[in-house]
Motif scaffolding. Sequence first.
Motif, mmCIF file in Angstrom:
data_model
loop_
_atom_site.group_PDB
_atom_site.id
_atom_site.type_symbol
_atom_site.label_atom_id
_atom_site.label_comp_id
_atom_site.label_asym_id
_atom_site.label_seq_id
_atom_site.Cartn_x
_atom_site.Cartn_y
_atom_site.Cartn_z
ATOM 1 N N ASN A 293 3.065 -2.854 14.833
ATOM 2 C CA ASN A 293 3.457 -1.933 15.908
ATOM 3 C C ASN A 293 2.405 -1.825 17.008
ATOM 4 O OD1 ASN A 293 4.999 0.382 17.066
ATOM 5 N ND2 ASN A 293 3.180 1.543 16.411
ATOM 6 N N ARG A 294 1.184 -2.252 16.717
ATOM 7 C CA ARG A 294 0.114 -2.166 17.711
ATOM 8 C C ARG A 294 -0.045 -3.490 18.463
ATOM 9 N NH1 ARG A 294 -4.632 0.159 14.111
ATOM 10 N NH2 ARG A 294 -5.721 0.285 16.117
ATOM 11 N N ARG A 295 0.766 -4.457 18.114
ATOM 12 C CA ARG A 295 0.760 -5.736 18.844
ATOM 13 C C ARG A 295 2.130 -6.085 19.399
ATOM 14 N NH1 ARG A 295 -0.147 -11.795 16.144
ATOM 15 N NH2 ARG A 295 1.093 -12.845 17.759
ATOM 16 N N ILE A 296 3.171 -5.900 18.603
ATOM 17 C CA ILE A 296 4.518 -6.359 18.951
ATOM 18 C C ILE A 296 5.326 -5.189 19.509
ATOM 19 C CG2 ILE A 296 6.646 -7.370 18.034
ATOM 20 C CD1 ILE A 296 4.280 -9.295 17.881
ATOM 21 N N SER B 272 0.848 -1.195 0.000
ATOM 22 C CA SER B 272 0.000 0.000 0.000
ATOM 23 C C SER B 272 0.874 1.232 0.000
ATOM 24 C CB SER B 272 -0.861 -0.003 1.262
ATOM 25 O OG SER B 272 -1.483 1.246 1.458
ATOM 26 N N PHE B 273 0.217 2.395 -0.101
ATOM 27 C CA PHE B 273 0.895 3.652 0.218
ATOM 28 C C PHE B 273 1.322 3.621 1.688
ATOM 29 C CE2 PHE B 273 -3.647 4.404 0.960
ATOM 30 C CZ PHE B 273 -3.640 4.968 2.230
ATOM 31 N N LEU B 274 2.240 4.529 2.053
ATOM 32 C CA LEU B 274 2.807 4.536 3.396
ATOM 33 C C LEU B 274 2.048 5.509 4.299
ATOM 34 C CD1 LEU B 274 6.603 4.524 2.451
ATOM 35 C CD2 LEU B 274 5.013 2.595 2.668
ATOM 36 N N ARG B 275 2.062 5.220 5.576
ATOM 37 C CA ARG B 275 1.474 6.116 6.561
ATOM 38 C C ARG B 275 2.489 7.184 6.947
ATOM 39 N NH1 ARG B 275 -1.506 5.962 11.611
ATOM 40 N NH2 ARG B 275 -1.041 7.956 12.611
ATOM 41 N N GLU B 276 2.212 8.420 6.593
ATOM 42 C CA GLU B 276 3.108 9.505 6.969
ATOM 43 C C GLU B 276 2.878 9.877 8.430
ATOM 44 O OE1 GLU B 276 3.115 12.685 4.166
ATOM 45 O OE2 GLU B 276 4.614 13.854 5.264
ATOM 46 N N THR B 277 3.940 10.285 9.109
ATOM 47 C CA THR B 277 3.826 10.800 10.480
ATOM 48 C C THR B 277 4.677 12.052 10.593
ATOM 49 O OG1 THR B 277 5.755 9.747 11.528
ATOM 50 C CG2 THR B 277 3.780 8.381 11.262
ATOM 51 N N PRO C 269 2.258 6.053 20.514
ATOM 52 C CA PRO C 269 0.969 5.960 21.214
ATOM 53 C C PRO C 269 0.359 7.339 21.457
ATOM 54 C CG PRO C 269 2.763 5.627 22.747
ATOM 55 C CD PRO C 269 3.377 5.655 21.373
ATOM 56 N N ASN C 270 1.136 8.390 21.172
ATOM 57 C CA ASN C 270 0.606 9.755 21.286
ATOM 58 C C ASN C 270 -0.256 10.129 20.083
ATOM 59 O OD1 ASN C 270 3.069 9.656 19.737
ATOM 60 N ND2 ASN C 270 2.893 11.861 19.548
ATOM 61 N N GLN C 271 -0.428 9.203 19.148
ATOM 62 C CA GLN C 271 -1.309 9.422 17.999
ATOM 63 C C GLN C 271 -2.658 8.766 18.249
ATOM 64 O OE1 GLN C 271 -1.555 10.912 15.129
ATOM 65 N NE2 GLN C 271 0.511 11.646 14.634
ATOM 66 N N GLU C 272 -3.717 9.387 17.757
ATOM 67 C CA GLU C 272 -5.042 8.780 17.877
ATOM 68 C C GLU C 272 -5.039 7.384 17.262
ATOM 69 O OE1 GLU C 272 -8.165 11.204 16.396
ATOM 70 O OE2 GLU C 272 -9.721 9.811 17.058
ATOM 71 N N LEU C 273 -4.420 7.261 16.102
ATOM 72 C CA LEU C 273 -4.235 5.946 15.487
ATOM 73 C C LEU C 273 -2.741 5.677 15.399
ATOM 74 C CD1 LEU C 273 -5.845 3.613 13.991
ATOM 75 C CD2 LEU C 273 -5.039 4.679 11.889
ATOM 76 N N PRO C 274 -2.170 4.967 16.376
ATOM 77 C CA PRO C 274 -0.740 4.651 16.253
ATOM 78 C C PRO C 274 -0.498 3.856 14.958
ATOM 79 C CG PRO C 274 -1.543 4.195 18.477
ATOM 80 C CD PRO C 274 -2.754 4.459 17.627
#
Lengths: 372, 372
Positions: free
Chosen positions: B331-334, B163-168, B199-204
């Motif tokens: 990243n939300r599990r491991i 997919s496209f990447l998640r920018e932060t 974890p400071n993001q609404e959607l990590p």
Amino acid sequence: MTHAELRPEARCLRLTWPDGSQNDFPFLWLRDNCASNRHPFTEERIFDLLSVPEDIAPVSTTVEADALRVDWPDGGPVSRFALDWLHANRPGKRAEDPGAVPREAWRGNLTAEALPRADATALMTDDAALAAWMRATRATGLSIVQGLPDDPQAGQDVARRISFLRETNFGVTFEVISKPDPNNSAYTADALPLHSDLPNQELPPGIQFLHCLANNAEGGDSVFADGLALAEDLAEADPDAFAVLSTVAVPFRFHDRDCDLRHRQKVLTLDSDGRFSEICWSNHLAAPLDMAPDTIRAYYRAWRALAALMRAPRYLLNLRLEAGEMAVFDNRRILHGRSAFDPSTGQRHLIGCYVDRAEFDSRLRVLARAGH
Amino acid sequence: MTHAELRPEARCLRLTWPDGSQNDFPFLWLRDNCASNRHPFTEERIFDLLSVPEDIAPVSTTVEADALRVDWPDGGPVSRFALDWLHANRPGKRAEDPGAVPREAWRGNLTAEALPRADATALMTDDAALAAWMRATRATGLSIVQGLPDDPQAGQDVARRISFLRETNFGVTFEVISKPDPNNSAYTADALPLHSDLPNQELPPGIQFLHCLANNAEGGDSVFADGLALAEDLAEADPDAFAVLSTVAVPFRFHDRDCDLRHRQKVLTLDSDGRFSEICWSNHLAAPLDMAPDTIRAYYRAWRALAALMRAPRYLLNLRLEAGEMAVFDNRRILHGRSAFDPSTGQRHLIGCYVDRAEFDSRLRVLARAGH
């Protein structure tokens, strides 16, 4: 003056402020927030909480001018906390958030003429103007940017003054025009009933930007409604419907040749204080309901109650976007739609993009540092 | 053969399947899911649910070969539903999800040698290899891609196959190297205890990709732990701690010159069925706790219980990333971390990026259409 009292039986320090009010600070909280626990450059916490016992207690504490000094046992550090910092961060009180803007629900009292409006050139060059417009947009949920050049980049340039853009399966930006082989109702000339974008995403996009490059076809007027007002009024008029819509998650889905994006969402999401946080509303993207039959019946009843409410003219703000204007709104609060247009009579061409709430609010906090 | 019975008193149709099992389909659900309600190109629902009464009932229904025919009153359409479709979408049963992969918790039974591994060239060219690796990554939460060229783009090329990447705020991609003026602990040479990113993001961010370009300094080994296993074991060993961590949201924050990103998260987020969905674990980004003093004490106790658990060697998977390898994990599990390294002895250089869970799972569904 501030007075400190150790309360070993409650494992906390009690501060009595000059105004007589009191706050308790757990010993471990004080130890955890010692400045020596922070990395000198990143300011991130590098303390290992397991390196001290859970029942750690100060050897002594002293109020020194504007600070509290805490001495820790066993070769621990000496902690100094500014009293102002302790007051601002006292347990039981959420820290002040310079990005927070009180929301103002609207229902009929807001007209297209009274909407917050801002000049694109000012937003691109003046941080104070940018901050004022961003706060107004957050308060009302909706604003208009005017004076955009006739350039497909112009809208996203304004958005990028706030942050990077939220990419979705429709791209970093998307063109709202009538297309020959549409994968989405937005890309037809059909009327679009009020909806929010992409409730089929775990995090539906936050702030939406719709820059109008042309709008000279017959039809194609815009309509908006405030989900906050609708939620408040539904809670009062039909508490059962409100309860169903704020507790039952339903499946949403978008799929085309390249993707199949699914997520369950409640129509109304409340925050931990029970206040409205978000509306997910899209009949287009609603997948077949898969709950038990009784829940489906209750959901349909509730959904119809809210759908009927949002047809009352008092909730609807109608406006016609002109070339050079951009509608900016919180996609998770404000519903948007349009009337059908006739592509044989002219052109209707919008370019859209999103900035998520997190980055929007972050920018407000950074602007606030400079006094904006 | 399938048998249909109208049950007007319950406002539903009861289907009895050839195996004798029965399902109830609310009348309004049937009307809402009529194929005539879907846009011919986009397949999106264009039906106005308020255009029919809530108590609508069919005039008649007939089972015809492999389909159910439903005739509606008042000039309504004739609906035809494939019986297979009705069975797959029967109320009370979640639709099959070709993107769903059963998770396999690991605790000691998974070693670096036994990890799912895939060859980069195969992933770039072979959809079957891509799908198999993606499913293995989702099951275990962690995998290694091998054989990447010595090219900073190579890791993200693999990620972009998904997919496209998640920018932060750290960019579309980010370089994990020791920097002179770091804004983040990752950009030092320090040890990083186990954590999840942002974890400071609404959607990590969801799936993380860490492509190793060089790792020849002393130190800098990687360590991973399975948040699913930790959550399961904490629930059994210390139900009170589990209850606190899965209900109390705490503030996380990252700030530097350019941003101030804040969000409250629970350490453990459960799905609507009460099963583990996500862990947010970052001592670096934990803001001062702002709950009431009693809640803070309970939270510290619970936090320490989980922190102590995750130091048990059975949860830790140690490995050393070599140049040309990429760690890929949810990243939300491991949880991930590293030992300190000595930048004077050599280079340690990783390039990272993210793809969110939604896009990852969407790609799995699209690959499944082609039989992968």
